[in-house]
Design a protein around this motif. Structure first.
Motif, mmCIF file in Angstrom:
data_model
loop_
_atom_site.group_PDB
_atom_site.id
_atom_site.type_symbol
_atom_site.label_atom_id
_atom_site.label_comp_id
_atom_site.label_asym_id
_atom_site.label_seq_id
_atom_site.Cartn_x
_atom_site.Cartn_y
_atom_site.Cartn_z
ATOM 1 N N MET A 105 0.801 -1.315 0.124
ATOM 2 C CA MET A 105 -0.079 0.128 -0.248
ATOM 3 C C MET A 105 0.828 1.479 -0.012
ATOM 4 N N PRO A 106 1.857 1.498 0.720
ATOM 5 C CA PRO A 106 2.557 2.693 0.620
ATOM 6 C C PRO A 106 3.301 2.993 -0.520
ATOM 7 N N LEU A 107 3.495 2.115 -1.311
ATOM 8 C CA LEU A 107 4.001 2.113 -2.727
ATOM 9 C C LEU A 107 3.203 2.804 -3.782
ATOM 10 N N PHE A 108 1.948 2.811 -3.303
ATOM 11 C CA PHE A 108 0.790 3.413 -4.202
ATOM 12 C C PHE A 108 -0.253 4.093 -3.250
ATOM 13 N N PRO A 109 0.238 5.436 -2.729
ATOM 14 C CA PRO A 109 -0.564 5.953 -2.120
ATOM 15 C C PRO A 109 -2.017 6.398 -2.479
ATOM 16 N N GLU A 110 -2.035 6.451 -3.856
ATOM 17 C CA GLU A 110 -3.197 7.171 -4.413
ATOM 18 C C GLU A 110 -4.264 6.220 -4.221
ATOM 19 N N ASN A 111 -4.106 4.983 -4.299
ATOM 20 C CA ASN A 111 -5.246 3.795 -4.297
ATOM 21 C C ASN A 111 -5.780 3.936 -3.098
ATOM 22 N N SER A 112 -7.215 3.621 -3.012
ATOM 23 C CA SER A 112 -8.034 3.819 -1.754
ATOM 24 C C SER A 112 -8.020 2.278 -0.821
ATOM 25 N N VAL A 113 -8.325 2.601 0.309
ATOM 26 C CA VAL A 113 -8.391 1.222 0.999
ATOM 27 C C VAL A 113 -9.304 0.326 0.310
#
Length: 148
Positions: A105-113
């Motif tokens: 997740m931290p590698l793609f911060p724009e993606n939502s949960v």
């Protein structure tokens, strides 16, 4: 050999995922946004940047190759090279992607949960299909070697 419903299902899932990714290329930014690729990818697609197309095309090709390996393992098409090895690796990749999303997740911060939960669940499901199908077909797969 009896056809493997698990590997047939895995092939169908991979083909559907490839089609969804192909839709992003064809229909552009709105599809990238809908499928959670992140605003940066959507904006690049709107600008006509080649990066989203190249990345997405690579994913489409990988998913279609994996669908072919699933069909081969299911006995629907001819045996592909390194079949047992490929099915084990594909299973592991899908399962790892589904389980390790918190680390990614931290590698793609724009993606939502929501994106991470949905996509990870899908990956776990497909990985389970590959793994169960590979286990079920293991005897058939071991009859001939994994050599070309």
């Amino acid at each position: 050999m009896a056809k493997s419903n698990y590997l047939t299902g895995a092939a169908l899932c991979c083909a559907l995922a490839a089609l969804a990714h192909l839709g992003c290329i064809v229909f552009g930014a709105d599809w990238y946004r809908f499928f959670g690729a992140g605003e940066q990818m959507a904006l690049m697609a709107e600008r006509g940047d080649w990066h989203p197309t190249i990345v997405t095309t690579i994913l489409v090709l990988i998913l279609m190759l994996w669908a072919l390996y699933a069909l081969s393992g299911a006995g629907i098409i001819r045996r592909l090279p390194l079949l047992r090895t490929a099915l084990c690796v594909i299973s592991a990749i899908f399962l790892l992607r589904g389980l390790a999303f918190v680390a990614i997740m931290p590698l793609f911060p724009e993606n939502s949960v929501l994106f991470w939960l949905v996509s990870s669940t899908i990956c776990l499901f497909i990985g389970a299909l590959f793994a169960l199908g590979t286990v079920k077909a293991w005897h058939y797969l071991s009859i001939t070697s994994d050599k070309f």
